[in-house]
Scaffold this active site. Structure first.
Site, PDB file in Angstrom:
ATOM      1  N   GLY A  58      63.321 -60.697  34.771  1.00 57.08           N
ATOM      2  CA  GLY A  58      62.517 -61.886  35.065  1.00 57.08           C
ATOM      3  C   GLY A  58      62.203 -61.908  36.544  1.00 57.08           C
TER       4      GLY A  58
ATOM      5  N   GLN B 240      59.447 -64.975  44.519  1.00 57.39           N
ATOM      6  CA  GLN B 240      60.337 -63.847  44.817  1.00 57.39           C
ATOM      7  C   GLN B 240      59.565 -62.655  45.389  1.00 57.39           C
ATOM      8  OE1 GLN B 240      62.488 -64.023  40.815  1.00 57.39           O
ATOM      9  NE2 GLN B 240      64.099 -63.374  42.197  1.00 57.39           N
TER      10      GLN B 240
ATOM     11  N   CYS C 266      70.512 -62.200  39.953  1.00 63.71           N
ATOM     12  CA  CYS C 266      69.185 -62.553  40.457  1.00 63.71           C
ATOM     13  C   CYS C 266      68.742 -61.478  41.448  1.00 63.71           C
ATOM     14  CB  CYS C 266      69.267 -63.913  41.154  1.00 63.71           C
ATOM     15  SG  CYS C 266      67.727 -64.449  41.891  1.00 63.71           S
ATOM     16  N   LEU C 267      67.501 -61.028  41.342  1.00 65.34           N
ATOM     17  CA  LEU C 267      67.022 -59.986  42.270  1.00 65.34           C
ATOM     18  C   LEU C 267      67.000 -60.491  43.711  1.00 65.34           C
ATOM     19  CD1 LEU C 267      64.119 -58.370  40.196  1.00 65.34           C
ATOM     20  CD2 LEU C 267      66.446 -57.497  40.525  1.00 65.34           C
TER      21      LEU C 267
ATOM     22  N   HIS D 118      66.366 -69.784  34.284  1.00 64.07           N
ATOM     23  CA  HIS D 118      66.659 -69.239  35.617  1.00 64.07           C
ATOM     24  C   HIS D 118      65.367 -69.087  36.429  1.00 64.07           C
ATOM     25  CE1 HIS D 118      68.754 -66.424  38.488  1.00 64.07           C
ATOM     26  NE2 HIS D 118      67.491 -66.084  38.678  1.00 64.07           N
ATOM     27  N   GLU D 119      64.330 -68.538  35.794  1.00 65.20           N
ATOM     28  CA  GLU D 119      63.059 -68.333  36.509  1.00 65.20           C
ATOM     29  C   GLU D 119      62.379 -69.676  36.813  1.00 65.20           C
ATOM     30  OE1 GLU D 119      62.559 -65.516  37.759  1.00 65.20           O
ATOM     31  OE2 GLU D 119      64.128 -64.572  36.583  1.00 65.20           O
TER      32      GLU D 119
ATOM     33  N   HIS E 237      63.561 -71.108  39.913  1.00 69.81           N
ATOM     34  CA  HIS E 237      62.932 -70.531  41.114  1.00 69.81           C
ATOM     35  C   HIS E 237      61.692 -71.337  41.518  1.00 69.81           C
ATOM     36  CE1 HIS E 237      65.112 -66.912  42.203  1.00 69.81           C
ATOM     37  NE2 HIS E 237      65.163 -66.521  40.947  1.00 69.81           N
TER      38      HIS E 237
HETATM   39 ZN    ZN Z   1      66.453 -65.151  40.222  1.00 69.13          ZN
END
Ligand code: ZN
Length: 181
Positions: free
Chosen positions: A46, A51, A96-97, A138-139, A142
């Site tokens: 995701g 991001q 998370c990236l 989660h996304e 963001h």
């Molecule tokens: Zn994330």
């Protein structure tokens, strides 16, 4: 194909609420393509637009690398709104990236209903649970400017401080491009 640097913890844009998208044009399609390239290169499932440094209300999900989800199709959610949540909460370990190498247990509703616009500018309503629900929530966070540390209790947040500082200082071992400090 363009792989963009991923914003990491400490980058201000990750704490800001994103702005709604006004229509799907060629520029947006290019952003979405680059987001998929960037997410796949980093081994993610995701990715939200902020991001990759773009403060727009949009995220992508592709669960096909996950065991049991090999047949799932990638989805693009534009201007999403969570319209309902189940009463039952579940705990999953999340990564998370933008928080490389950090893992933490996060409690969230199991099932949700989410309304969004797809790349054909059609309104879609999705009801999801389990892993897809978790990744979408989660996304979605963001887009609100929230990250995993904002969703855990103070005690756990304190335990994560050292790792968060390492990420901010670019001391973590990361095998994909991230923003400069
Ligand atoms: Zn994330």
């Amino acid at each position: 194909m363009a792989i963009l640097p991923i914003t990491v913890y400490g980058d201000k844009i990750l704490n800001e609420k994103t702005k709604n998208v006004n229509g799907v044009d060629d520029e947006l399609i290019l952003i979405i393509r680059n987001m998929f390239d960037t997410m796949r290169n980093a081994g993610g499932i995701g990715l939200a637009a902020n991001q990759v440094g773009i403060s727009k209300s949009l995220f992508i999900v592709d669960l096909s690398p996950v065991e049991g989800y090999e047949d799932s199709k990638p989805i693009v959610l534009i201007n999403p709104i969570i319209t309902s949540e189940s009463d039952e909460n579940v705990i999953y370990e999340e990564g998370c990236l933008s928080l490389p190498n950090l893992r933490a247990d996060v409690e969230r509703p199991d099932a949700i209903q989410i309304k969004y616009i797809n790349t054909d500018e059609k309104e879609v309503i999705l009801e999801v649970d389990d892993w897809l629900s978790r990744v979408i929530q989660h996304e979605y966070d963001h887009l609100l400017g929230k990250l995993i540390p904002d969703r855990v209790d103070q005690k756990l947040k304190k335990m994560l401080q050292k790792e968060l500082a390492q990420i901010m200082n670019r001391e973590a071992d990361i095998n994909y491009p991230i923003t400069e400090k």
